[in-house]
Motif scaffolding. Sequence first.
Motif, mmCIF file in Angstrom:
data_model
loop_
_atom_site.group_PDB
_atom_site.id
_atom_site.type_symbol
_atom_site.label_atom_id
_atom_site.label_comp_id
_atom_site.label_asym_id
_atom_site.label_seq_id
_atom_site.Cartn_x
_atom_site.Cartn_y
_atom_site.Cartn_z
ATOM 1 N N GLY A 134 8.782 -1.861 -6.420
ATOM 2 C CA GLY A 134 7.384 -1.902 -5.861
ATOM 3 C C GLY A 134 7.438 -2.362 -4.262
ATOM 4 O O GLY A 134 6.593 -1.831 -3.506
ATOM 5 N N SER B 183 6.940 0.699 -1.921
ATOM 6 C CA SER B 183 5.394 1.214 -1.687
ATOM 7 C C SER B 183 4.985 0.576 -0.446
ATOM 8 O O SER B 183 5.183 -0.672 0.207
ATOM 9 C CB SER B 183 4.634 0.647 -2.699
ATOM 10 O OG SER B 183 5.337 1.023 -4.236
ATOM 11 N N ASN B 184 4.132 1.499 0.304
ATOM 12 C CA ASN B 184 3.328 1.154 1.410
ATOM 13 C C ASN B 184 2.186 0.213 1.125
ATOM 14 O O ASN B 184 1.567 0.662 0.216
ATOM 15 C CB ASN B 184 2.996 2.257 2.163
ATOM 16 C CG ASN B 184 3.993 3.166 2.901
ATOM 17 O OD1 ASN B 184 5.141 2.502 3.067
ATOM 18 N ND2 ASN B 184 3.825 4.549 2.705
ATOM 19 N N LYS B 185 1.668 -0.506 2.015
ATOM 20 C CA LYS B 185 0.599 -1.566 1.637
ATOM 21 C C LYS B 185 -0.747 -0.740 1.863
ATOM 22 O O LYS B 185 -0.562 0.224 2.537
ATOM 23 C CB LYS B 185 0.592 -2.593 2.725
ATOM 24 C CG LYS B 185 1.649 -3.711 2.209
ATOM 25 C CD LYS B 185 1.345 -4.295 1.090
ATOM 26 C CE LYS B 185 2.620 -5.549 0.634
ATOM 27 N NZ LYS B 185 2.309 -5.953 -0.878
ATOM 28 N N GLN B 186 -1.743 -0.964 0.840
ATOM 29 C CA GLN B 186 -2.905 -0.399 0.839
ATOM 30 C C GLN B 186 -3.903 -1.675 0.973
ATOM 31 O O GLN B 186 -3.547 -2.799 0.992
ATOM 32 C CB GLN B 186 -3.064 0.317 -0.323
ATOM 33 C CG GLN B 186 -2.075 1.420 -0.743
ATOM 34 C CD GLN B 186 -1.972 2.386 0.242
ATOM 35 O OE1 GLN B 186 -3.240 2.823 0.814
ATOM 36 N NE2 GLN B 186 -0.876 2.997 0.404
ATOM 37 N N ASP B 187 -5.040 -1.349 1.107
ATOM 38 C CA ASP B 187 -6.192 -2.060 1.450
ATOM 39 C C ASP B 187 -7.082 -2.553 0.222
ATOM 40 O O ASP B 187 -8.092 -2.114 0.143
ATOM 41 C CB ASP B 187 -7.343 -1.381 2.349
ATOM 42 C CG ASP B 187 -8.079 -2.602 3.116
ATOM 43 O OD1 ASP B 187 -7.857 -3.730 2.902
ATOM 44 O OD2 ASP B 187 -9.393 -2.194 3.412
ATOM 45 N N ARG C 173 4.233 -0.115 -8.877
ATOM 46 C CA ARG C 173 3.589 0.368 -7.583
ATOM 47 C C ARG C 173 2.270 -0.418 -6.966
ATOM 48 O O ARG C 173 2.150 -0.853 -6.010
ATOM 49 C CB ARG C 173 3.193 1.879 -7.731
ATOM 50 C CG ARG C 173 2.749 2.707 -6.393
ATOM 51 C CD ARG C 173 2.659 4.111 -6.614
ATOM 52 N NE ARG C 173 1.636 4.405 -7.406
ATOM 53 C CZ ARG C 173 1.581 4.997 -8.571
ATOM 54 N NH1 ARG C 173 2.832 5.007 -9.182
ATOM 55 N NH2 ARG C 173 0.507 5.260 -9.422
ATOM 56 N N SER C 174 1.549 -0.733 -8.018
ATOM 57 C CA SER C 174 0.236 -1.489 -7.724
ATOM 58 C C SER C 174 0.903 -2.866 -7.074
ATOM 59 O O SER C 174 0.150 -3.354 -6.085
ATOM 60 C CB SER C 174 -0.370 -1.710 -8.963
ATOM 61 O OG SER C 174 -1.162 -0.260 -9.284
ATOM 62 N N GLU D 149 1.916 -2.334 -3.624
ATOM 63 C CA GLU D 149 0.704 -1.713 -2.710
ATOM 64 C C GLU D 149 -0.134 -2.829 -2.305
ATOM 65 O O GLU D 149 -0.869 -2.751 -1.139
ATOM 66 C CB GLU D 149 -0.007 -0.595 -3.297
ATOM 67 C CG GLU D 149 0.826 0.469 -3.495
ATOM 68 C CD GLU D 149 -0.165 1.726 -3.954
ATOM 69 O OE1 GLU D 149 0.644 2.862 -4.197
ATOM 70 O OE2 GLU D 149 -1.180 1.777 -4.475
ATOM 71 N N ARG E 211 -2.537 -5.956 -1.206
ATOM 72 C CA ARG E 211 -2.272 -6.888 0.099
ATOM 73 C C ARG E 211 -1.874 -8.362 -0.650
ATOM 74 O O ARG E 211 -1.101 -8.749 0.010
ATOM 75 C CB ARG E 211 -3.548 -7.168 0.639
ATOM 76 C CG ARG E 211 -4.129 -5.912 1.455
ATOM 77 C CD ARG E 211 -5.484 -6.378 2.336
ATOM 78 N NE ARG E 211 -5.169 -7.168 3.381
ATOM 79 C CZ ARG E 211 -5.980 -7.685 3.763
ATOM 80 N NH1 ARG E 211 -7.241 -7.366 3.905
ATOM 81 N NH2 ARG E 211 -5.611 -8.380 5.036
ATOM 82 N N THR F 114 5.021 -8.742 -2.582
ATOM 83 C CA THR F 114 3.617 -9.133 -2.372
ATOM 84 C C THR F 114 3.192 -10.487 -2.714
ATOM 85 O O THR F 114 3.482 -11.020 -3.566
ATOM 86 C CB THR F 114 2.630 -8.199 -3.262
ATOM 87 O OG1 THR F 114 3.013 -6.830 -2.955
ATOM 88 C CG2 THR F 114 1.083 -8.601 -3.068
#
Length: 243
Positions: A53, A56-60, A121-122, A125, A127, A149
């Motif tokens: 994980g 994965s690129n961080k998402q908002d 993946r979640s 991603e 924050r 994370t």
Amino acid sequence: LMPYFKRRDCAAADRVSQFIAISRSSANAIRTNYQREAAVLHCPIDVERFRKGAQSNKQDYYLLVSRLEKWKQVDYAIDAFNRLGLPLHIVGTGPEEKQLRSMARPNISFMGAVDDDVLIRSYGEARAVIFPPELEYGLVPLEAIAAGTPVIALGRGGVLETMVGTHDSRGRTPTAVLYPDPTAECMIAAISEFERTPFARQELLSHVASYGIAEFRSRLRSMVNEYLERGGISLDNCSRQDC
């Protein structure tokens, strides 16, 4: 029937040679209920699997992973995010799902049950991962850290042993923001603190390395061997039939 079951339970506990608890919280419960001491060995996670994980690129969005049951206390997390208006993804199902959905505003998404790839993946991603219950241990915070994370968690129970808070008295690198009480107000304050606090992915991955399966096996074997050697038996030398 409870007095009968309690007597049977305590009688069974008296036959245990050595208790090994998953946390100090569990060890305290064993001491209180059975008047026995317990060694502590934290449960492992598959660190390498969840570490995917971290690619994965961080998402908002924020993430909450839980069975949707009353004792998991997802309701006050929904209250907090309703007020903040921040995006929250909830992974999991359970008997409280209908009630929780009725509470939630459009910024909160219910993902239901997901497969391992989507979950990992979640984790990577998000924050931050939200952890609202008080549990004796809690695997979700460790899975989140393994995916790179940080965690925002109620500072009670097992997380006090596995996570390092932002106000750590020993000056260690933080892995989580811990808040004192299970209320929306405390969670909102913790989220505000999180947004002001930098977390380094590599530090999170380093922290969780000691919770892997291989490390767990080694420690468990050492604990069992230590107990057997008191009785003159070596786990390394005895046959399968003997042990």
